[in-house]
Design an enzyme around this catalytic site. Structure first.
Site, PDB file in Angstrom:
ATOM      1  N   MET A  30      -1.270 -97.728  43.182  1.00  0.00           N
ATOM      2  CA  MET A  30      -1.753 -98.107  44.508  1.00  0.00           C
ATOM      3  C   MET A  30      -0.931 -99.290  45.034  1.00  0.00           C
ATOM      4  SD  MET A  30      -5.758 -97.241  44.645  1.00  0.00           S
ATOM      5  CE  MET A  30      -6.380 -98.736  43.898  1.00  0.00           C
ATOM      6  N   ASN A  32       1.235-102.967  45.139  1.00  0.00           N
ATOM      7  CA  ASN A  32       1.010-104.356  44.735  1.00  0.00           C
ATOM      8  C   ASN A  32       1.329-104.489  43.243  1.00  0.00           C
ATOM      9  OD1 ASN A  32      -1.293-106.831  44.121  1.00  0.00           O
ATOM     10  ND2 ASN A  32       0.227-107.027  45.709  1.00  0.00           N
ATOM     11  N   GLY A  36       2.408-104.919  34.573  1.00  0.00           N
ATOM     12  CA  GLY A  36       1.765-103.769  33.933  1.00  0.00           C
ATOM     13  C   GLY A  36       2.307-102.463  34.498  1.00  0.00           C
ATOM     14  N   HIS A  37       2.460-102.398  35.814  1.00  0.00           N
ATOM     15  CA  HIS A  37       3.027-101.192  36.427  1.00  0.00           C
ATOM     16  C   HIS A  37       4.479-100.998  35.986  1.00  0.00           C
ATOM     17  CE1 HIS A  37      -0.046-102.250  39.652  1.00  0.00           C
ATOM     18  NE2 HIS A  37      -0.367-101.013  39.374  1.00  0.00           N
ATOM     19  N   ASP A 152      -7.455 -98.769  32.544  1.00  0.00           N
ATOM     20  CA  ASP A 152      -8.435 -97.908  33.221  1.00  0.00           C
ATOM     21  C   ASP A 152      -8.743 -96.739  32.284  1.00  0.00           C
ATOM     22  OD1 ASP A 152      -8.523 -99.394  35.730  1.00  0.00           O
ATOM     23  OD2 ASP A 152      -6.449 -98.747  35.945  1.00  0.00           O
TER      24      ASP A 152
HETATM   25  O1  PAF Z   1      -5.018 -96.582  38.672  1.00  0.00           O
HETATM   26  C1  PAF Z   1      -4.713 -96.541  39.885  1.00  0.00           C
HETATM   27  O2  PAF Z   1      -3.942 -97.359  40.391  1.00  0.00           O
HETATM   28  C2  PAF Z   1      -5.300 -95.446  40.756  1.00  0.00           C
HETATM   29  O3  PAF Z   1      -6.617 -95.176  40.397  1.00  0.00           O
HETATM   30  C3  PAF Z   1      -4.458 -94.162  40.782  1.00  0.00           C
HETATM   31  C4  PAF Z   1      -4.368 -93.497  39.421  1.00  0.00           C
HETATM   32  C5  PAF Z   1      -3.055 -94.490  41.273  1.00  0.00           C
HETATM   33  C6  PAF Z   1      -5.086 -93.157  41.752  1.00  0.00           C
HETATM   34  O4  PAF Z   1      -5.175 -93.661  43.043  1.00  0.00           O
END
Ligand code: PAF
Length: 279
Positions: A30, A32, A36-37, A152
């Site tokens: 999403m 930002n 971690g990303h 998550d």
């Molecule tokens: O984990 C997230 O950032 C969101 O839930 C995802 C998997 C991109 C779905 O919008």
């Protein structure tokens, strides 16, 4: 890094790669983006020849009183970071691209059971929104591998279930949570915390470690959870849950049988933080 502005561009690019025999990993985000990303992008690189990241703040996974409007959006910084992390292509679709019939008319994917517990009971409809958008993104990118963070954890299980139940070709892979030095799991929502709340937030990590250690030492789940709630409350959190579960999120056995996980969701002011630790 290439930027695909439309679904037609994205599909053309993916088709070129596939014609060359390159496989594709998808990192849905999403935006930002934090370390971690970027760790997910690096992990994705090790899975496939090509990495596509999507940036899309998905309206259908936010409840009416949640932070969809104020969710931080940093498109220019995101593009720079993804390029530096070695991402091959960025797809940042508009709401109309992802939901061509409009959000209200959109087909919804429900993953029953797993979506109704823990975060799902506090955020009704959240996991239907996640499952719906992830299936849409899978259909758009047609990746060989879908990469998701273990922070998550429930989301990861929902997506695994979705992929299995709908016989999707994609392999869903989870990657370890990235933490600050003080143990706080990285999250875009951490920036909502004021200085005092930020200093308190790592209590969640300490609580999780204590839950793991107590459970490993043979303490009953109810006692472990009661201690965790008390610590969170004393530190100024309002806890949605602090729980021991089997790794598939079913209720634990006494004594423990098989792999378990400790999970916490707790609010500091209006900011909701989640984290977990496999035992
Ligand atoms: O984990 C997230 O950032 C969101 O839930 C995802 C998997 C991109 C779905 O919008």
């Amino acid at each position: 890094m290439l930027t695909a502005d439309t679904l037609v561009d994205l599909r053309a690019l993916a088709a070129q790669w596939r014609a060359r025999g390159d496989d594709i990993a998808l990192v849905p985000t999403m935006g930002n983006l934090h370390s971690g990303h970027l760790a997910l992008v690096a992990a994705a690189r090790a899975q496939c020849r090509r990495v596509v990241a999507t940036v899309f703040v998905n309206p259908t996974q936010f409840g009416p009183n949640e932070d969809f409007q104020r969710y931080p959006r940093t498109p220019a910084e995101d593009a720079l970071r993804l390029a530096e992390a070695g991402c091959d292509a960025l797809f940042a679709p508009a709401v109309d691209d992802v939901y061509p019939l409009g959000v209200a008319q959109a087909t919804r994917i429900e993953v029953p059971g797993l979506s109704d517990i823990l975060c799902g009971s506090v955020r009704p409809g959240h996991f239907a929104g996640v499952a719906s958008v992830v299936l849409r993104l899978f259909n758009m990118v047609e990746p060989d591998v879908g990469c998701f963070g273990e922070k998550d954890y429930q989301q990861l299980l929902v997506i695994r279930r979705l992929a299995k139940d709908l016989s999707l070709r994609v392999r869903v892979v989870g990657f370890p949570t990235v933490r600050s030095e003080d143990g706080l799991a990285l999250s875009s929502r951490n920036q909502y915390l004021d200085a005092a709340q930020r200093a308190t937030a790592p209590v969640i990590w300490r609580v999780l470690q204590r839950m793991r250690d107590a459970r490993k030492a043979g303490e009953g789940a109810a006692a472990v959870e009661a201690h965790a709630y008390a610590t969170l409350l004393a530190s100024g959190f309002v806890a949605d849950y602090a729980t021991i579960r089997n790794a598939n999120l079913s209720a634990p056995s006494e004594p423990a049988a098989g792999r378990e996980i400790a999970l916490v969701a707790a609010r500091l002011g209006t900011t909701r933080l989640i984290d977990n630790l496999l035992i």
